[in-house]
Design a protein around this motif. Structure first.
Motif, mmCIF file in Angstrom:
data_model
loop_
_atom_site.group_PDB
_atom_site.id
_atom_site.type_symbol
_atom_site.label_atom_id
_atom_site.label_comp_id
_atom_site.label_asym_id
_atom_site.label_seq_id
_atom_site.Cartn_x
_atom_site.Cartn_y
_atom_site.Cartn_z
ATOM 1 N N MET A 1 0.839 -1.168 0.000
ATOM 2 C CA MET A 1 0.000 0.000 0.000
ATOM 3 C C MET A 1 0.885 1.232 0.000
ATOM 4 O O MET A 1 1.898 1.268 0.696
ATOM 5 N N THR A 2 0.478 2.225 -0.788
ATOM 6 C CA THR A 2 1.203 3.490 -0.800
ATOM 7 C C THR A 2 0.245 4.626 -0.467
ATOM 8 O O THR A 2 -0.957 4.543 -0.734
ATOM 9 N N ALA B 1 -8.846 -0.734 -10.271
ATOM 10 C CA ALA B 1 -7.594 -1.009 -10.978
ATOM 11 C C ALA B 1 -7.762 -0.816 -12.485
ATOM 12 O O ALA B 1 -6.800 -0.500 -13.185
ATOM 13 N N THR C 1 -3.261 3.868 -2.389
ATOM 14 C CA THR C 1 -3.303 2.847 -3.442
ATOM 15 C C THR C 1 -2.960 1.500 -2.824
ATOM 16 O O THR C 1 -1.942 1.374 -2.140
ATOM 17 N N ASN C 2 -3.821 0.503 -3.063
ATOM 18 C CA ASN C 2 -3.541 -0.817 -2.500
ATOM 19 C C ASN C 2 -2.756 -1.670 -3.497
ATOM 20 O O ASN C 2 -2.490 -1.256 -4.621
ATOM 21 N N ALA C 3 -2.412 -2.867 -3.090
ATOM 22 C CA ALA C 3 -1.587 -3.761 -3.908
ATOM 23 C C ALA C 3 -2.286 -4.188 -5.197
ATOM 24 O O ALA C 3 -1.626 -4.589 -6.155
ATOM 25 N N ASN C 4 -3.598 -4.103 -5.240
ATOM 26 C CA ASN C 4 -4.355 -4.473 -6.435
ATOM 27 C C ASN C 4 -4.518 -3.327 -7.415
ATOM 28 O O ASN C 4 -5.110 -3.503 -8.478
ATOM 29 N N GLY C 5 -4.061 -2.134 -7.048
ATOM 30 C CA GLY C 5 -4.154 -0.985 -7.936
ATOM 31 C C GLY C 5 -5.373 -0.112 -7.743
ATOM 32 O O GLY C 5 -5.577 0.854 -8.473
ATOM 33 N N HIS C 6 -6.209 -0.418 -6.747
ATOM 34 C CA HIS C 6 -7.359 0.436 -6.455
ATOM 35 C C HIS C 6 -6.869 1.684 -5.724
ATOM 36 O O HIS C 6 -5.960 1.603 -4.887
ATOM 37 N N GLN C 7 -7.470 2.845 -6.039
ATOM 38 C CA GLN C 7 -7.044 4.100 -5.432
ATOM 39 C C GLN C 7 -8.213 4.817 -4.772
ATOM 40 O O GLN C 7 -9.274 4.982 -5.386
#
Length: 71
Positions: free
Chosen positions: A1-2, A45, A23-29
Protein backbone atom coordinates in the motif's frame (compact mmCIF):
# COMPACT_ATOMS: atom_id res chain seq x y z
CA UNK A 1 0.00 0.00 0.00
CA UNK A 2 1.20 3.49 -0.80
CA UNK A 3 0.03 6.86 0.47
CA UNK A 4 0.57 10.13 -1.37
CA UNK A 5 -0.24 13.57 0.10
CA UNK A 6 -0.30 16.74 -2.04
CA UNK A 7 -1.80 20.22 -1.80
CA UNK A 8 -5.28 20.36 -3.38
CA UNK A 9 -5.96 24.09 -2.98
CA UNK A 10 -7.12 26.58 -0.38
CA UNK A 11 -10.39 27.33 1.37
CA UNK A 12 -11.86 30.84 1.08
CA UNK A 13 -10.32 31.46 4.53
CA UNK A 14 -6.88 30.57 3.17
CA UNK A 15 -6.48 27.16 4.81
CA UNK A 16 -4.56 24.59 2.78
CA UNK A 17 -6.59 21.58 1.65
CA UNK A 18 -4.67 18.33 1.31
CA UNK A 19 -5.34 15.56 -1.22
CA UNK A 20 -4.51 12.06 0.02
CA UNK A 21 -4.37 9.11 -2.37
CA UNK A 22 -4.15 5.60 -0.95
CA UNK A 23 -3.30 2.85 -3.44
CA UNK A 24 -3.54 -0.82 -2.50
CA UNK A 25 -1.59 -3.76 -3.91
CA UNK A 26 -4.35 -4.47 -6.44
CA UNK A 27 -4.15 -0.98 -7.94
CA UNK A 28 -7.36 0.44 -6.46
CA UNK A 29 -7.04 4.10 -5.43
CA UNK A 30 -8.96 6.07 -2.82
CA UNK A 31 -8.69 9.86 -3.11
CA UNK A 32 -9.55 11.88 0.00
CA UNK A 33 -9.67 15.63 0.54
CA UNK A 34 -8.97 17.06 4.00
CA UNK A 35 -11.78 19.63 3.67
CA UNK A 36 -15.05 18.29 5.06
CA UNK A 37 -14.03 14.61 5.21
CA UNK A 38 -14.59 14.30 1.46
CA UNK A 39 -14.09 11.24 -0.74
CA UNK A 40 -12.79 12.81 -3.93
CA UNK A 41 -12.43 9.58 -5.91
CA UNK A 42 -12.38 5.81 -5.72
CA UNK A 43 -10.79 4.28 -8.80
CA UNK A 44 -10.73 0.60 -9.59
CA UNK A 45 -7.59 -1.01 -10.98
CA UNK A 46 -9.27 -0.75 -14.41
CA UNK A 47 -9.45 3.05 -14.01
CA UNK A 48 -13.20 3.31 -13.39
CA UNK A 49 -14.01 6.12 -10.92
CA UNK A 50 -16.91 5.18 -8.64
CA UNK A 51 -17.21 8.53 -6.80
CA UNK A 52 -18.65 11.73 -8.30
CA UNK A 53 -16.00 14.08 -6.91
CA UNK A 54 -14.40 17.17 -8.44
CA UNK A 55 -10.76 17.56 -9.47
CA UNK A 56 -10.24 21.00 -7.93
CA UNK A 57 -11.32 23.13 -4.96
CA UNK A 58 -13.02 25.76 -7.15
CA UNK A 59 -15.51 23.18 -8.41
CA UNK A 60 -16.50 22.27 -4.84
CA UNK A 61 -16.95 25.97 -4.00
CA UNK A 62 -18.95 26.69 -7.18
CA UNK A 63 -21.34 23.73 -6.85
CA UNK A 64 -23.76 23.43 -3.95
CA UNK A 65 -24.60 19.82 -4.79
CA UNK A 66 -21.98 17.13 -4.47
CA UNK A 67 -22.41 13.74 -2.88
CA UNK A 68 -19.02 12.97 -1.38
CA UNK A 69 -18.78 15.67 1.31
CA UNK A 70 -19.73 15.31 4.96
CA UNK A 71 -20.74 18.72 6.36
Amino acid sequence: MTVSVTDFGNTPAGETIKHVVITNANGHQLGLVSWGASWQSFKTAAGVDLVLGFNDVASYLDNDYYLSLIH
